[in-house]
Design an enzyme around this catalytic site. Structure first.
Site, PDB file in Angstrom:
ATOM      1  N   ASN A  68     -43.248-106.228  55.378  1.00 38.68           N
ATOM      2  CA  ASN A  68     -43.429-106.519  56.798  1.00 38.68           C
ATOM      3  C   ASN A  68     -42.086-106.992  57.385  1.00 38.68           C
ATOM      4  OD1 ASN A  68     -43.842-108.126  59.137  1.00 38.68           O
ATOM      5  ND2 ASN A  68     -46.019-108.229  58.698  1.00 38.68           N
ATOM      6  N   HIS A 120     -40.198-110.344  61.034  1.00 35.80           N
ATOM      7  CA  HIS A 120     -39.313-111.492  61.267  1.00 35.80           C
ATOM      8  C   HIS A 120     -37.840-111.127  61.326  1.00 35.80           C
ATOM      9  CE1 HIS A 120     -42.695-113.920  61.676  1.00 35.80           C
ATOM     10  NE2 HIS A 120     -43.154-113.641  60.472  1.00 35.80           N
ATOM     11  N   HIS A 171     -46.426-105.904  62.853  1.00 34.48           N
ATOM     12  CA  HIS A 171     -47.511-106.458  63.675  1.00 34.48           C
ATOM     13  C   HIS A 171     -47.011-106.490  65.118  1.00 34.48           C
ATOM     14  CE1 HIS A 171     -50.429-110.110  64.375  1.00 34.48           C
ATOM     15  NE2 HIS A 171     -50.624-109.118  65.224  1.00 34.48           N
ATOM     16  N   ARG A 186     -47.606-107.777  68.353  1.00 33.79           N
ATOM     17  CA  ARG A 186     -48.446-108.813  68.954  1.00 33.79           C
ATOM     18  C   ARG A 186     -48.529-108.607  70.457  1.00 33.79           C
ATOM     19  NH1 ARG A 186     -49.211-113.505  65.379  1.00 33.79           N
ATOM     20  NH2 ARG A 186     -50.247-114.355  67.187  1.00 33.79           N
ATOM     21  N   ARG A 216     -43.743-111.219  70.729  1.00 35.00           N
ATOM     22  CA  ARG A 216     -42.772-112.263  70.368  1.00 35.00           C
ATOM     23  C   ARG A 216     -41.734-111.796  69.351  1.00 35.00           C
ATOM     24  NH1 ARG A 216     -46.599-116.393  67.027  1.00 35.00           N
ATOM     25  NH2 ARG A 216     -47.817-116.269  68.924  1.00 35.00           N
ATOM     26  N   GLU A 263     -50.248-103.348  62.127  1.00 36.31           N
ATOM     27  CA  GLU A 263     -51.190-104.460  62.327  1.00 36.31           C
ATOM     28  C   GLU A 263     -51.302-104.721  63.814  1.00 36.31           C
ATOM     29  OE1 GLU A 263     -49.763-107.942  60.436  1.00 36.31           O
ATOM     30  OE2 GLU A 263     -49.975-107.135  58.449  1.00 36.31           O
ATOM     31  N   THR A 307     -50.689-115.411  62.000  1.00 30.22           N
ATOM     32  CA  THR A 307     -52.118-115.113  61.898  1.00 30.22           C
ATOM     33  C   THR A 307     -52.792-116.234  61.106  1.00 30.22           C
ATOM     34  OG1 THR A 307     -51.420-112.818  61.731  1.00 30.22           O
ATOM     35  CG2 THR A 307     -53.745-113.269  61.310  1.00 30.22           C
ATOM     36  N   GLU A 365     -58.065-106.026  53.863  1.00 32.45           N
ATOM     37  CA  GLU A 365     -56.918-106.781  53.355  1.00 32.45           C
ATOM     38  C   GLU A 365     -57.383-108.228  53.257  1.00 32.45           C
ATOM     39  OE1 GLU A 365     -53.301-106.617  55.677  1.00 32.45           O
ATOM     40  OE2 GLU A 365     -52.430-108.271  54.556  1.00 32.45           O
ATOM     41  N   HIS A 419     -50.396-112.358  53.099  1.00 31.18           N
ATOM     42  CA  HIS A 419     -50.137-113.558  53.886  1.00 31.18           C
ATOM     43  C   HIS A 419     -49.678-114.703  52.989  1.00 31.18           C
ATOM     44  CE1 HIS A 419     -49.994-116.178  57.303  1.00 31.18           C
ATOM     45  NE2 HIS A 419     -50.213-115.111  58.052  1.00 31.18           N
ATOM     46  N   GLY A 420     -48.460-115.132  53.251  1.00 38.67           N
ATOM     47  CA  GLY A 420     -47.916-116.303  52.548  1.00 38.67           C
ATOM     48  C   GLY A 420     -47.509-116.047  51.102  1.00 38.67           C
TER      49      GLY A 420
HETATM   50  N1  PXP Z   1     -51.006-109.412  56.370  1.00 40.10           N
HETATM   51  C1  PXP Z   1     -51.339-109.723  57.631  1.00 40.10           C
HETATM   52  C2  PXP Z   1     -52.612-109.201  58.187  1.00 40.10           C
HETATM   53  C3  PXP Z   1     -50.494-110.509  58.437  1.00 40.10           C
HETATM   54  O1  PXP Z   1     -50.846-110.788  59.704  1.00 40.10           O
HETATM   55  C4  PXP Z   1     -49.266-110.934  57.901  1.00 40.10           C
HETATM   56  C5  PXP Z   1     -48.321-111.718  58.754  1.00 40.10           C
HETATM   57  O2  PXP Z   1     -47.938-110.959  59.838  1.00 40.10           O
HETATM   58  C6  PXP Z   1     -48.954-110.576  56.576  1.00 40.10           C
HETATM   59  C7  PXP Z   1     -49.852-109.829  55.823  1.00 40.10           C
HETATM   60  C8  PXP Z   1     -47.663-110.972  55.937  1.00 40.10           C
HETATM   61  O3  PXP Z   1     -47.634-112.349  55.785  1.00 40.10           O
HETATM   62  P1  PXP Z   1     -46.277-113.062  55.433  1.00 40.10           P
HETATM   63  O4  PXP Z   1     -45.313-112.805  56.541  1.00 40.10           O
HETATM   64  O5  PXP Z   1     -46.659-114.503  55.315  1.00 40.10           O
HETATM   65  O6  PXP Z   1     -45.790-112.483  54.129  1.00 40.10           O
END
Ligand code: PXP
Length: 241
Positions: A7, A10, A43, A45, A49, A70, A101, A151, A191-192
């Protein structure tokens, strides 16, 4: 081996801090691809942002792997997805004030609306995925909404420090993954995730694909995106084979 989608949101977060052209999420995506990842996730948004519409367009047209888009379950985003035809659309919940999220989609409360989106997405041969907490009722509802995949949100797992709570959350994730597989949906997670916590998730046999963003972009500041991604792929490989 468990697939990795990187992803690049950032990278755009840093660019938007100055509203200029660098760093470029497409350039980062192309560098990450050189290491052999399976796809790119962005993603878009509602508040734009980080990733902008043009980023999605350019990434979609220029990457050599697959694009996982996303987005919130709203008309504006669905229209864009239908135009750009990414490999996969992943619906996520979105709140304006959240930093990231915060939880999975409440599929149970919006099955008819999701079915409508599913129909238009599938007409364009796009895979339809739903981001959900490791909750059996949400997974059952995802099946009713005709999701190809879910997911599993690993956000809570990634924040826990108490070993007992961590083990319980992992168990929930394993059970959720198994349940979704029995319902013939594919299972992804994200995520995370980072170098330390990814192993336990990548070793769950039902989980086929991981979406990892923030940690990899952060790590890229120190070692560059290729090295950061390569290391993640090595850890995933050793955990999932
Ligand atoms: N999956 C989804 C659905 C998310 O919204 C995000 C964050 O945008 C991620 C995965 C990736 O998460 P992270 O940036 O914490 O690795």
């Amino acid at each position: 081996m468990t697939r990795l989608f990187v992803n690049v949101d950032h990278v755009a977060t840093i660019r938007e801090a100055r509203k200029i052209l660098e760093p470029d999420p497409l350039k980062a995506a192309l560098l990450a691809e050189k290491v052999g990842i399976d796809g790119i996730t962005v993603h878009l948004r509602e508040d734009r942002r980080h990733i902008q519409d043009d980023d999605v367009r350019l990434i979609s047209q220029n990457i050599n792997t697959k694009l996982n888009l996303e987005m919130a379950a709203i008309k504006e985003m669905v229209d864009l997805a239908l135009e750009l035809k990414p490999y996969q659309v992943s619906l996520v919940p979105e709140k304006r004030q959240e930093i990231t999220t915060e939880g999975g989609l409440d599929v149970c409360s919006q099955i008819p609306e999701l079915l409508e989106i599913q129909k238009s997405i599938k007409e364009k041969n796009i895979l339809f995925s739903l981001f959900v907490d490791p909750d059996i009722s949400q997974i059952d509802a995802s099946k009713q909404a005709k999701a190809d995949s879910i997911e599993i949100n690993t956000g809570r797992y990634s924040e826990l420090t108490d070993p007992k709570e961590l083990e319980e959350e992992l168990l929930r994730i394993r059970e959720a993954a198994l349940h979704a597989t029995k319902l013939e949906m594919r299972v992804f997670a994200g995520h995370g995730l980072n170098y330390d916590n990814v192993q336990a998730i990548a070793s769950i046999p039902e989980i086929e694909e991981l979406n990892i963003g923030h940690f990899l972009v952060a790590q890229s500041v120190y070692v560059g995106i290729e090295k950061a991604v390569k290391m993640m792929m090595q850890i995933i490989k050793s955990a999932s084979t």
